[in-house]
Design an enzyme around this catalytic site. Structure first.
Site, PDB file in Angstrom:
ATOM      1  N   GLU A 159      21.896  13.991  11.096  1.00  0.00           N
ATOM      2  CA  GLU A 159      20.711  14.848  11.255  1.00  0.00           C
ATOM      3  C   GLU A 159      19.508  14.138  11.876  1.00  0.00           C
ATOM      4  OE1 GLU A 159      20.301  18.008   8.582  1.00  0.00           O
ATOM      5  OE2 GLU A 159      22.301  18.220   9.425  1.00  0.00           O
TER       6      GLU A 159
ATOM      7  N   GLU B  63      -7.420   1.850   5.821  1.00  0.00           N
ATOM      8  CA  GLU B  63      -6.719   2.282   7.037  1.00  0.00           C
ATOM      9  C   GLU B  63      -7.290   3.591   7.593  1.00  0.00           C
ATOM     10  OE1 GLU B  63      -5.103   0.018   8.095  1.00  0.00           O
ATOM     11  OE2 GLU B  63      -3.938  -0.999   6.531  1.00  0.00           O
TER      12      GLU B  63
ATOM     13  N   HIS C 290       5.106   2.071   2.520  1.00  0.00           N
ATOM     14  CA  HIS C 290       5.917   0.853   2.672  1.00  0.00           C
ATOM     15  C   HIS C 290       7.338   1.105   2.154  1.00  0.00           C
ATOM     16  CE1 HIS C 290       1.783  -1.326   1.778  1.00  0.00           C
ATOM     17  NE2 HIS C 290       1.791  -0.761   2.975  1.00  0.00           N
TER      18      HIS C 290
ATOM     19  N   HIS D 129       0.816   7.004   5.424  1.00  0.00           N
ATOM     20  CA  HIS D 129       1.279   5.625   5.612  1.00  0.00           C
ATOM     21  C   HIS D 129       1.886   5.140   4.299  1.00  0.00           C
ATOM     22  CE1 HIS D 129       1.366   1.331   6.234  1.00  0.00           C
ATOM     23  NE2 HIS D 129       0.448   1.116   5.312  1.00  0.00           N
TER      24      HIS D 129
ATOM     25  N   HIS E 219       5.451  -4.306   7.966  1.00  0.00           N
ATOM     26  CA  HIS E 219       4.408  -3.790   7.072  1.00  0.00           C
ATOM     27  C   HIS E 219       4.814  -2.423   6.497  1.00  0.00           C
ATOM     28  CE1 HIS E 219      -0.085  -2.936   6.200  1.00  0.00           C
ATOM     29  NE2 HIS E 219       0.654  -2.019   5.628  1.00  0.00           N
TER      30      HIS E 219
HETATM   31  P1  13P Z   1      -5.660   0.716   1.003  1.00  0.00           P
HETATM   32  O1  13P Z   1      -5.604   0.369  -0.455  1.00  0.00           O
HETATM   33  O2  13P Z   1      -6.954   0.293   1.645  1.00  0.00           O
HETATM   34  O3  13P Z   1      -5.328   2.170   1.254  1.00  0.00           O
HETATM   35  O4  13P Z   1      -4.542  -0.146   1.756  1.00  0.00           O
HETATM   36  C1  13P Z   1      -3.204  -0.004   1.422  1.00  0.00           C
HETATM   37  C2  13P Z   1      -2.301  -0.330   2.562  1.00  0.00           C
HETATM   38  O5  13P Z   1      -1.157   0.067   2.548  1.00  0.00           O
HETATM   39  C3  13P Z   1      -2.814  -1.150   3.669  1.00  0.00           C
HETATM   40  O6  13P Z   1      -2.025  -1.011   4.808  1.00  0.00           O
HETATM   41 ZN    ZN Z   2       0.117  -0.629   4.209  1.00  0.00          ZN
END
Ligand code: 13P
Ligand code: ZN
Length: 271
Positions: free
Chosen positions: A169, A116, A141, A139, A210
């Site tokens: 908040e 990414e 999840h 980033h 995602h």
């Molecule tokens: P990477 O292992 O390439 O960082 O990917 C993880 C991920 O969350 C893809 O969106």
């Molecule tokens: Zn991801």
């Protein structure tokens, strides 16, 4: 030269990835972080002209030419970063023409930066344009935020509004709201371009079904933005199937934002 393993930015990556892993936001290789570093600070630990390998970026990152980033590796597990930073992290300098990343340290098993990285670098470019002090793109999840993606409309006004209602908040922490992208193929320049476009307006961007992106002037800012969204999403998921008896009203959200002096998205409220 000081020992790179004692550098505050390496320590911060270790601490943050471990923390995110334990919060359940980064299963397996899920998630990635990049942080723009100060070249003079890096030079205390590394020869910034000693290039180990050159890795093509696959797009033009010219606005970041010669800038140095620490970044998580692709396919690497957040849970392992603290035990083997040199393998799971890398420090790269963007080449002067903006087309390559010069590896200065890390990815010791021959690995490379996160898949990414286009989304990260394009987001860095976008955020630096609107906030020259931005340093971090993160980033991950997060579980409840992701769960909410399946049961709530993926509309940024509605999504933001619902989260603002979940904790008093929220509107103070992310008054600029949350950008929302539909499901898209990850790891591509295309999702990177769409993310960066949203990042001009928002410090938080949901990738439909995602995960989420956060941006900040430092690691804490990016982290707490996501942490606050995740808390609100958890409350939403705990209550969405129950009759709603009480709610924070739009005029109260506006009152909060005005009391705390934040510049909020008035168009995301029905006033
Ligand atoms: P990477 O292992 O390439 O960082 O990917 C993880 C991920 O969350 C893809 O969106
Ligand atoms: Zn991801």
């Amino acid at each position: 030269m000081k020992d790179i393993l004692t550098a505050p930015f390496v320590e911060e990556m270790k601490r943050t990835t471990a923390n995110m892993y334990r919060l359940g936001w980064d299963e397996r290789n899920g998630g990635n972080i990049s942080m723009l570093l100060d070249t003079e600070e890096v030079a205390q630990y590394l020869d910034v002209d000693a290039v180990i390998r050159t890795i093509p970026l696959g797009f033009d990152a010219y606005p970041l030419a010669d800038r140095i980033f620490i970044v998580t590796g692709t396919g690497k597990y957040f849970k392992n970063v603290e035990f083997d930073p040199e393998n799971n992290l890398g420090i790269v300098r963007i080449s002067s023409n903006g087309l390559d990343a010069h590896l200065l340290w890390g990815f010791s098993d021959g690995g490379r930066f996160t898949s990414e990285f286009p989304a990260h670098l394009m987001s860095h470019i976008a955020r630096l344009d609107v906030d020259p002090e931005n340093r971090v793109i993160m980033h991950c999840h997060p579980t409840h935020t992701l769960a909410m993606n399946y049961v709530h409309e993926l509309d940024e006004r509605k999504f933001t509004h619902t989260l603002w209602e979940m904790c008093t908040e929220c509107i103070v922490v992310f008054p600029d709201g949350i950008g929302v992208l539909p499901w898209m193929l990850c790891g591509t320049n295309s999702i990177g371009e769409s993310t960066a476009c949203k990042m001009r307006e928002f410090r938080l961007v949901v990738w439909g079904m995602h995960g989420i992106y956060g941006a900040g002037r430092n690691m804490d800012e990016a982290f707490v933005l996501i942490e606050t969204v995740e808390k609100a999403a958890q409350i939403y998921m705990l209550t969405a199937h129950l009759p709603r008896i009480n709610t924070i009203k739009d005029n109260e959200l506006a009152e909060l934002a005005e009391f705390f002096g934040v510049n909020y998205r008035k168009d995301f409220l029905d006033l």
